[in-house]
Design a protein around this motif. Sequence first.
Motif, PDB file in Angstrom:
ATOM      1  N   GLU A 267       0.829  -1.216   0.000  1.00 21.79           N
ATOM      2  CA  GLU A 267       0.000   0.000   0.000  1.00 21.79           C
ATOM      3  C   GLU A 267       0.860   1.261   0.000  1.00 21.79           C
ATOM      4  OE1 GLU A 267      -3.226   2.304   2.873  1.00 21.79           O
ATOM      5  OE2 GLU A 267      -2.573   0.276   3.349  1.00 21.79           O
ATOM      6  N   LEU A 270       2.517   1.619  -3.519  1.00 22.90           N
ATOM      7  CA  LEU A 270       1.566   1.979  -4.572  1.00 22.90           C
ATOM      8  C   LEU A 270       1.045   3.403  -4.397  1.00 22.90           C
ATOM      9  CD1 LEU A 270      -0.501  -1.311  -4.985  1.00 22.90           C
ATOM     10  CD2 LEU A 270       1.078  -0.297  -6.643  1.00 22.90           C
ATOM     11  N   THR A 271       0.810   3.808  -3.160  1.00 23.96           N
ATOM     12  CA  THR A 271       0.320   5.165  -2.906  1.00 23.96           C
ATOM     13  C   THR A 271       1.316   6.194  -3.413  1.00 23.96           C
ATOM     14  OG1 THR A 271      -0.961   4.466  -0.982  1.00 23.96           O
ATOM     15  CG2 THR A 271      -0.386   6.801  -1.125  1.00 23.96           C
ATOM     16  N   SER A 308      -4.513  -4.165 -10.054  1.00 30.30           N
ATOM     17  CA  SER A 308      -5.330  -4.856  -9.054  1.00 30.30           C
ATOM     18  C   SER A 308      -5.873  -3.875  -8.024  1.00 30.30           C
ATOM     19  CB  SER A 308      -4.496  -5.929  -8.365  1.00 30.30           C
ATOM     20  OG  SER A 308      -5.235  -6.545  -7.325  1.00 30.30           O
ATOM     21  N   ALA A 309      -5.058  -2.878  -7.653  1.00 30.80           N
ATOM     22  CA  ALA A 309      -5.465  -1.921  -6.628  1.00 30.80           C
ATOM     23  C   ALA A 309      -6.399  -0.848  -7.167  1.00 30.80           C
ATOM     24  CB  ALA A 309      -4.230  -1.268  -6.008  1.00 30.80           C
ATOM     25  N   TYR A 310      -6.108  -0.354  -8.371  1.00 33.38           N
ATOM     26  CA  TYR A 310      -6.828   0.815  -8.878  1.00 33.38           C
ATOM     27  C   TYR A 310      -7.731   0.519 -10.069  1.00 33.38           C
ATOM     28  CZ  TYR A 310      -3.488   3.225  -5.901  1.00 33.38           C
ATOM     29  OH  TYR A 310      -2.739   3.637  -4.819  1.00 33.38           O
ATOM     30  N   PRO A 334      -8.485   2.015  -3.765  1.00 32.83           N
ATOM     31  CA  PRO A 334      -7.929   0.664  -3.743  1.00 32.83           C
ATOM     32  C   PRO A 334      -8.337  -0.102  -2.497  1.00 32.83           C
ATOM     33  CG  PRO A 334      -6.299   2.220  -2.987  1.00 32.83           C
ATOM     34  CD  PRO A 334      -7.500   3.018  -3.421  1.00 32.83           C
ATOM     35  N   SER A 335      -8.181  -1.408  -2.567  1.00 31.76           N
ATOM     36  CA  SER A 335      -8.397  -2.250  -1.404  1.00 31.76           C
ATOM     37  C   SER A 335      -7.194  -3.152  -1.240  1.00 31.76           C
ATOM     38  CB  SER A 335      -9.661  -3.094  -1.589  1.00 31.76           C
ATOM     39  OG  SER A 335      -9.799  -4.024  -0.558  1.00 31.76           O
ATOM     40  N   PHE A 336      -6.598  -3.130  -0.034  1.00 33.01           N
ATOM     41  CA  PHE A 336      -5.389  -3.896   0.212  1.00 33.01           C
ATOM     42  C   PHE A 336      -5.615  -4.986   1.246  1.00 33.01           C
ATOM     43  CE2 PHE A 336      -4.078   0.288  -1.168  1.00 33.01           C
ATOM     44  CZ  PHE A 336      -3.121   0.005  -2.128  1.00 33.01           C
ATOM     45  N   SER A 339      -4.011  -8.489   0.388  1.00 35.21           N
ATOM     46  CA  SER A 339      -2.739  -8.552  -0.340  1.00 35.21           C
ATOM     47  C   SER A 339      -1.730  -9.373   0.425  1.00 35.21           C
ATOM     48  CB  SER A 339      -2.183  -7.143  -0.529  1.00 35.21           C
ATOM     49  OG  SER A 339      -3.072  -6.385  -1.317  1.00 35.21           O
TER      50      SER A 339
END
Length: 339
Positions: A267, A270-271, A308-310, A334-336, A339
């Motif tokens: 997270e 990716l952020t 996958s996240a966005y 997104p949803s983590f 993961s």
Amino acid sequence: MLPETIFRSSALEPADRFGTWRDIMTETHAPMDLRSEHEAEFWVNQRNIALGDVTVYPLECFPLTFRRTPKLISKSDPEAFHISLVKRGTGMLRLGKETLVHGAFDFHTSDTSRSFELSSGPDPFEIIGVEIPKAVLPMPPRAAAQVIGKRISARTGIGSLLATFLTQITEESSTYQEGDGARLSTVLADLVASLFAGVLDAERSLPPETHRRTSLLRIKSFIHNNSDSSELDVAAIAAAHHISVSYLHRLFQQEGAGMTVAGFLLEQRLTRARQDLSDPLRQDVPVHVIAARRGFSHAAAFSRAFKSAYGIPPTDFRRQVIPPTGAPCALRAPSFGTS
């Protein structure tokens, strides 16, 4: 949004500013004798952010002196500790015969049950104050009281962690839900108790749950600050904190919400990569270079994780958020959790 009240002296006539603010401080905190050489032109900005029983208040104002006297204590005592992160300016605290000077990135402390005098320096000052009832702090009040008056740094260790936490709450208060207040209050109480216990070298007096939550906050802060390193993984995180990998996993599992160590690290990376891709000043930087800078060893793995996240590949995301017209595009969050 967290419950919040705002006081700006500029909204009042100059003659009313100091007296009105003094009355508010007495009502919301504790009866105090407030004095200033700048009463005629007094200036203050203050926000009170309610976290259940705990109050966090960013404050900036002209120089002044706070006095809490035995007479005022007998009049009303909310039985609370006060902790302030000094962000700008200086202060001199007098507790009985002791005098202590605080500067920027120090914490100063006081106890509503003890007389004190706190004078700011000659220039305007800025703090983030915390008012925390003694009953809320997860350590014996008698032990906590021994910390009052001691100089505590906000630059290292738990002090730095607490300073970061307070800054985040004050800067991002609008992003929290009202129901988050109780949870934030618990975290804040744990951090203050850990800070006090560290000063006293008395961590054995803290409940195990406080140790666990504080350890997790310290680990998350470490991950946040080091996520750009491609060598950072679960084993490296555990080693840096002198704990086993299995115990590290348990800390995150006990936090709930389905978050894992690897998921939290992903997270963070990716952020930051998403922020870089959204930055017009970086639009000429290749996607694979951004991926490498944010800790991804393989561009293909980054693209899969990002999609996958966005819900969109990174290259397409950049085209949408930095189109020729400059108009932004809203994308799903997104949803983590798994993961």
